[in-house]
Motif scaffolding. Sequence first.
Motif, PDB file in Angstrom:
ATOM      1  N   ALA A 141      30.469  40.908 -36.981  1.00 43.91           N
ATOM      2  CA  ALA A 141      31.234  40.513 -35.795  1.00 43.91           C
ATOM      3  C   ALA A 141      32.346  41.541 -35.565  1.00 43.91           C
ATOM      4  O   ALA A 141      32.986  41.993 -36.511  1.00 43.91           O
ATOM      5  CB  ALA A 141      31.815  39.120 -35.986  1.00 43.91           C
ATOM      6  N   GLY A 142      32.585  41.923 -34.295  1.00 42.04           N
ATOM      7  CA  GLY A 142      33.576  42.942 -34.004  1.00 42.04           C
ATOM      8  C   GLY A 142      34.949  42.353 -33.721  1.00 42.04           C
ATOM      9  O   GLY A 142      35.097  41.177 -33.416  1.00 42.04           O
ATOM     10  N   GLY A 143      35.982  43.203 -33.876  1.00 40.42           N
ATOM     11  CA  GLY A 143      37.337  42.768 -33.574  1.00 40.42           C
ATOM     12  C   GLY A 143      38.357  43.607 -34.299  1.00 40.42           C
ATOM     13  O   GLY A 143      38.065  44.281 -35.302  1.00 40.42           O
ATOM     14  N   SER A 144      39.569  43.579 -33.791  1.00 37.06           N
ATOM     15  CA  SER A 144      40.643  44.381 -34.359  1.00 37.06           C
ATOM     16  C   SER A 144      41.204  43.809 -35.653  1.00 37.06           C
ATOM     17  O   SER A 144      41.984  44.488 -36.336  1.00 37.06           O
ATOM     18  CB  SER A 144      41.773  44.517 -33.333  1.00 37.06           C
ATOM     19  OG  SER A 144      42.271  43.219 -32.986  1.00 37.06           O
ATOM     20  N   VAL A 145      40.809  42.593 -35.991  1.00 35.97           N
ATOM     21  CA  VAL A 145      41.337  41.980 -37.221  1.00 35.97           C
ATOM     22  C   VAL A 145      40.729  42.605 -38.462  1.00 35.97           C
ATOM     23  O   VAL A 145      41.236  42.425 -39.570  1.00 35.97           O
ATOM     24  CB  VAL A 145      41.080  40.455 -37.218  1.00 35.97           C
ATOM     25  CG1 VAL A 145      41.863  39.775 -36.104  1.00 35.97           C
ATOM     26  CG2 VAL A 145      39.592  40.148 -37.086  1.00 35.97           C
ATOM     27  N   SER A 148      37.691  47.930 -40.618  1.00 39.56           N
ATOM     28  CA  SER A 148      36.508  48.758 -40.368  1.00 39.56           C
ATOM     29  C   SER A 148      35.998  48.612 -38.946  1.00 39.56           C
ATOM     30  O   SER A 148      35.082  49.340 -38.540  1.00 39.56           O
ATOM     31  CB  SER A 148      35.397  48.389 -41.357  1.00 39.56           C
ATOM     32  OG  SER A 148      34.993  47.046 -41.136  1.00 39.56           O
ATOM     33  N   GLY A 149      36.571  47.692 -38.190  1.00 40.04           N
ATOM     34  CA  GLY A 149      36.131  47.459 -36.819  1.00 40.04           C
ATOM     35  C   GLY A 149      35.102  46.370 -36.702  1.00 40.04           C
ATOM     36  O   GLY A 149      34.784  45.920 -35.606  1.00 40.04           O
ATOM     37  N   SER A 150      34.535  45.926 -37.833  1.00 36.17           N
ATOM     38  CA  SER A 150      33.554  44.827 -37.806  1.00 36.17           C
ATOM     39  C   SER A 150      33.632  44.058 -39.115  1.00 36.17           C
ATOM     40  O   SER A 150      34.141  44.547 -40.131  1.00 36.17           O
ATOM     41  CB  SER A 150      32.129  45.362 -37.571  1.00 36.17           C
ATOM     42  OG  SER A 150      31.715  46.175 -38.662  1.00 36.17           O
ATOM     43  N   HIS A 151      33.056  42.877 -39.056  1.00 38.52           N
ATOM     44  CA  HIS A 151      33.092  41.991 -40.218  1.00 38.52           C
ATOM     45  C   HIS A 151      32.066  42.448 -41.258  1.00 38.52           C
ATOM     46  O   HIS A 151      30.873  42.552 -40.968  1.00 38.52           O
ATOM     47  CB  HIS A 151      32.778  40.558 -39.755  1.00 38.52           C
ATOM     48  CG  HIS A 151      33.225  39.497 -40.696  1.00 38.52           C
ATOM     49  ND1 HIS A 151      32.757  38.198 -40.627  1.00 38.52           N
ATOM     50  CD2 HIS A 151      34.111  39.512 -41.732  1.00 38.52           C
ATOM     51  CE1 HIS A 151      33.331  37.475 -41.560  1.00 38.52           C
ATOM     52  NE2 HIS A 151      34.156  38.256 -42.253  1.00 38.52           N
ATOM     53  N   THR A 152      32.524  42.707 -42.478  1.00 36.12           N
ATOM     54  CA  THR A 152      31.622  43.203 -43.534  1.00 36.12           C
ATOM     55  C   THR A 152      30.969  42.080 -44.333  1.00 36.12           C
ATOM     56  O   THR A 152      30.186  42.344 -45.255  1.00 36.12           O
ATOM     57  CB  THR A 152      32.397  44.099 -44.511  1.00 36.12           C
ATOM     58  OG1 THR A 152      33.533  43.391 -45.018  1.00 36.12           O
ATOM     59  CG2 THR A 152      32.842  45.375 -43.805  1.00 36.12           C
ATOM     60  N   GLY A 153      31.291  40.847 -43.995  1.00 40.95           N
ATOM     61  CA  GLY A 153      30.676  39.702 -44.662  1.00 40.95           C
ATOM     62  C   GLY A 153      30.514  38.566 -43.674  1.00 40.95           C
ATOM     63  O   GLY A 153      30.395  38.788 -42.463  1.00 40.95           O
TER      64      GLY A 153
END
Length: 258
Positions: A141-145, A148-153
């Motif tokens: 999932a993408g987002g500034s939080v 890396s720019g995307s959710h790694t899990g």
Amino acid sequence: MAFSCATGKHRRPGRVKQATTRTVGVAALTTTGVIGTLAAPALAADTSDGQAGLTLALSIGDSVAEQIDAQAAAQRQAAQDAAAREAREEAEAQAEKLAAERAEKEREAERERAAREAERKRLNARVAPIAGSYVSTGYKAGGSVWSSGSHTGVDFHAASGTAVQSVGAGTVVEAGWGGSYGYQIVIEMTDGTYTQYGHLSSIGVSVGQAVLPGQQIALSGATGNVTGAHLHFEVRMTAEYGSDIDPVAYLRAHGVNV
């Protein structure tokens, strides 16, 4: 008045009486097996009227000897048969014992194989990190939080204090503070992959500890970079950041319904 006999020698017994006496003697000696050594001298003096009696005695002696020989032969054969039967029964019993021992060894080997297979399946089994939960934020999932720019899990929905369990068998390689992951645990699985459990409120294992599928290892929380309580679950091919793979696909490949 007492009965008395004339003085002098008693009368010599008649020839018939002598022959009869000798015949009886021969018959008696025949039963003892010594007629060949004793009868001949005794009969040598008279070969006339006693000849018929001698022939009869010899015939009787031969018949008795044949009966004794036959009986002895039968006894020897019976003993041989009994010994052969005993040997055969002993061999059969030994063969049955060996067969039973071999069958027991085969059963024991099969039990050991079954136990090893059950243990292998148990160690290779996978479970969801939180029982009865669901994925609230998906993989990549993408987002500034995320740095890396995307959710790694993936994030599993969980209130703070929910039991977190190891998804499989492995060894704890990290247990403590993990920066943006908050309190975390990393486990090296038996297949060489790594599973990560982040944002924990409590850790229940230590580095070097072996864990099993479904074993409770922590409690969920909201530590680190989060907006609320949940469990961050990540799967990596190596211990290095960036080697992550889809955790849902990983669990489903191992039979976990998530």
